[in-house]
Design a protein around this motif. Structure first.
Motif, mmCIF file in Angstrom:
data_model
loop_
_atom_site.group_PDB
_atom_site.id
_atom_site.type_symbol
_atom_site.label_atom_id
_atom_site.label_comp_id
_atom_site.label_asym_id
_atom_site.label_seq_id
_atom_site.Cartn_x
_atom_site.Cartn_y
_atom_site.Cartn_z
ATOM 1 N N UNK A 1 -27.311 23.834 23.911
ATOM 2 C CA UNK A 1 -27.228 25.268 24.230
ATOM 3 C C UNK A 1 -28.402 25.683 25.114
ATOM 4 N N UNK A 2 -29.596 25.226 24.760
ATOM 5 C CA UNK A 2 -30.780 25.553 25.566
ATOM 6 C C UNK A 2 -30.676 24.930 26.959
ATOM 7 N N UNK A 3 -30.160 23.709 27.011
ATOM 8 C CA UNK A 3 -30.024 23.027 28.297
ATOM 9 C C UNK A 3 -29.033 23.748 29.194
ATOM 10 N N UNK A 4 -27.926 24.191 28.614
ATOM 11 C CA UNK A 4 -26.916 24.927 29.387
ATOM 12 C C UNK A 4 -27.524 26.206 29.975
ATOM 13 N N UNK A 5 -28.278 26.934 29.149
ATOM 14 C CA UNK A 5 -28.931 28.153 29.645
ATOM 15 C C UNK A 5 -29.869 27.838 30.804
ATOM 16 N N UNK A 6 -30.655 26.785 30.664
ATOM 17 C CA UNK A 6 -31.603 26.403 31.723
ATOM 18 C C UNK A 6 -30.873 25.995 32.999
ATOM 19 N N UNK A 7 -29.796 25.220 32.833
ATOM 20 C CA UNK A 7 -29.030 24.778 34.002
ATOM 21 C C UNK A 7 -28.384 25.960 34.720
ATOM 22 N N UNK A 8 -27.825 26.886 33.952
ATOM 23 C CA UNK A 8 -27.150 28.041 34.550
ATOM 24 C C UNK A 8 -28.130 28.947 35.292
ATOM 25 N N UNK A 9 -29.297 29.142 34.692
ATOM 26 C CA UNK A 9 -30.246 30.120 35.245
ATOM 27 C C UNK A 9 -31.082 29.573 36.403
ATOM 28 N N UNK A 10 -31.426 28.305 36.361
ATOM 29 C CA UNK A 10 -32.368 27.811 37.366
ATOM 30 C C UNK A 10 -31.936 26.541 38.087
ATOM 31 N N UNK A 11 -31.647 25.474 37.349
ATOM 32 C CA UNK A 11 -31.448 24.175 37.991
ATOM 33 C C UNK A 11 -30.212 24.154 38.884
ATOM 34 N N UNK A 12 -29.059 24.623 38.392
ATOM 35 C CA UNK A 12 -27.848 24.606 39.203
ATOM 36 C C UNK A 12 -27.971 25.466 40.454
ATOM 37 N N UNK A 13 -28.402 26.724 40.325
ATOM 38 C CA UNK A 13 -28.562 27.528 41.546
ATOM 39 C C UNK A 13 -29.540 26.901 42.544
ATOM 40 N N UNK A 14 -30.631 26.322 42.037
ATOM 41 C CA UNK A 14 -31.613 25.700 42.923
ATOM 42 C C UNK A 14 -31.034 24.479 43.614
ATOM 43 N N UNK A 15 -30.282 23.664 42.881
ATOM 44 C CA UNK A 15 -29.683 22.459 43.466
ATOM 45 C C UNK A 15 -28.637 22.816 44.509
ATOM 46 N N UNK A 16 -27.831 23.831 44.228
ATOM 47 C CA UNK A 16 -26.808 24.260 45.189
ATOM 48 C C UNK A 16 -27.455 24.837 46.450
ATOM 49 N N UNK A 17 -28.497 25.612 46.263
ATOM 50 C CA UNK A 17 -29.197 26.178 47.415
ATOM 51 C C UNK A 17 -29.857 25.083 48.253
ATOM 52 N N UNK A 18 -30.472 24.109 47.594
ATOM 53 C CA UNK A 18 -31.135 23.018 48.323
ATOM 54 C C UNK A 18 -30.130 22.205 49.129
#
Length: 435
Positions: free
Chosen positions: A361-378
């Motif tokens: 659950x914590x990982x999903x929140x982190x991925x949704x809020x920061x890692x996924x948007x950052x990876x898509x933008x990069x």
């Protein structure tokens, strides 16, 4: 059968309550974006998780088996209270002999009734054994219901996860194809060496293989879910939003406090009661039962009759049932040890699944809020910059791999979330009714 339906109603009610307290997380896309052959969102009929559970409960041969076993224990409980049957006896003496005893002139006929009376607590002990077996089987029925609910929950989520994996694989295949087209244009324009096109072709071919694997996994997941209610194919749509319907776990202690009431633990307790009752029964079997005989003797020679009365009692010299008593005592000790071990295993499973639920659950929140948007933008920046000649292909490839990795982590975290949550609920759910 009324016990089974009472349990089933309680479980369905509990499922509805649990699902009504979920929090709807942000859904990244609609079910309509799953436009491929094996899509599970193509029919108008949507099968929700609670309805899938109802289907499985109605059709499950596992539940029919344990229900039949429960019915058998009801008969055993009824039989355990039965008394021994009386015996009707008849004897003819002084017949077909010599001289005065020839024929039946001096015959003596005895009509009797024998009854063995159980003493030492045998009948109550048998009833206690049968009652404990019945209670343990009731707990087994509820345990199977909850296990089936858990299995459907996981299988349902697995299909949704497999569908997301196919969508992800298709997107990654398209991205790899787009990058290959861009690299090919730059190679033809002599802006990149031929080796870069070979790398792009390998990346595209790898994505095709990955997509085909995910499609096979989706077909298998669909069949596995359908077989839980006796079908061979999945002919309905599933609830797409359920996969993104997330709730974080409460404190571990909240679930540990519920643990002692689950049917698995109650079944272990009743098994111990059964073994203790069996020990008492074997001890009672060592006490001999008297047999009483009451009858009438008919003297043909004098045309007279007389009552007879007798009693017999086995002498417990050669057999004192000591072997069976020792066996029953050992089984009591074994049942206690088995219960302790099983409880330790279940408690460990609860802790492990709670940790996985919390972590995912914590990982999903982190991925949704920061890692996924950052990876898509990069990746977008790297791709755009590469087309303009600002970045090298290796930088695009690295950004692409980072994006694919982030999406895979997100997908796997969602799958782990549903499996671990289902397991925690399985290990902490009870009807609240007295078994």
């Amino acid at each position: 059968m009324h016990i089974f339906f009472r349990f089933m109603s309680a479980v369905i009610f509990l499922i509805t309550v649990l699902l009504s307290h979920q929090l709807l997380a942000k859904e990244p896309h609609s079910s309509g974006s799953h436009n491929y052959v094996e899509s599970i969102y193509k029919t108008s009929s949507v099968l929700t998780l609670p309805n899938a559970i109802k289907r499985a409960i109605k059709a499950s041969p596992r539940l029919k088996s344990v229900q039949a076993k429960l019915d058998a224990t009801e008969g055993q409980k009824k039989q355990a209270g039965s008394w021994k049957n009386p015996e009707l006896s008849f004897e003819a003496e002084n017949i077909a002999g010599d001289d005065d005893f020839g024929g039946t002139r001096n015959a003596e006929y005895t009509y009797g009734l024998k009854q063995t009376i159980e003493i030492g607590g045998k009948r109550p002990a048998r009833k206690n054994v049968a009652a404990a077996i019945n209670k343990a089987t009731q707990a087994s029925v509820l345990s199977e219901l909850l296990t089936l609910e858990r299995d459907v929950h996981i299988a349902y989520a697995d299909v949704l996860a497999a569908a997301e994996a196919v969508k992800l694989a298709l997107e990654q295949e398209q991205l790899a194809k787009d990058v290959l087209n861009i690299v090919s244009k730059r190679v033809r324009a002599a802006a990149e060496p031929d080796i870069q096109q070979s790398k792009a072709e390998v990346a595209h071919a790898t994505s095709v293989i990955a997509r085909e694997k995910e499609e096979r996994d989706l077909r298998i997941a669909k069949e596995k879910l359908a077989r839980l209610w006796g079908a061979s194919t999945l002919d309905v749509s599933l609830d797409h939003a359920h996969f993104f319907d997330l709730t974080g776990p409460e404190l571990l202690k909240v679930y540990q406090d519920k643990f002692s009431n689950i049917p698995d633990i109650q079944r272990l307790r009743f098994l111990q009661v059964e073994k203790s009752a069996l020990l008492e029964l074997e001890k009672a079997q060592a006490i001999p039962d008297p047999t009483f005989n009451l009858g009438v003797r008919d003297f043909k020679a004098h045309s007279e009759q007389a009552f007879i009365f007798g009693v017999s009692l086995p002498i417990p010299i050669l057999n004192q049932n000591s072997g069976n008593i020792a066996k029953a005592q050992a089984e009591v000790t074994q049942s206690q040890a088995d219960a302790q071990q099983a409880q330790l295993v279940l408690e460990q499973q609860l802790v492990e699944n709670w940790e996985q639920w919390h972590t995912s659950f914590s990982k999903i929140e982190h991925l949704e809020k920061s890692l996924l948007p950052a990876a898509e933008k990069a990746f977008k920046l790297a791709r755009s910059g590469y087309e303009k000649g600002k970045f090298t292909y290796l930088e695009v490839l690295d950004a692409q791999r980072t994006l694919f990795s982030a999406r895979a982590q997100y997908h796997n975290a969602l799958k782990t979330y549903h499996a671990s949550r289902a397991n925690v609920e399985r290990l902490t759910t009870s009807t609240g009714a007295s078994l």
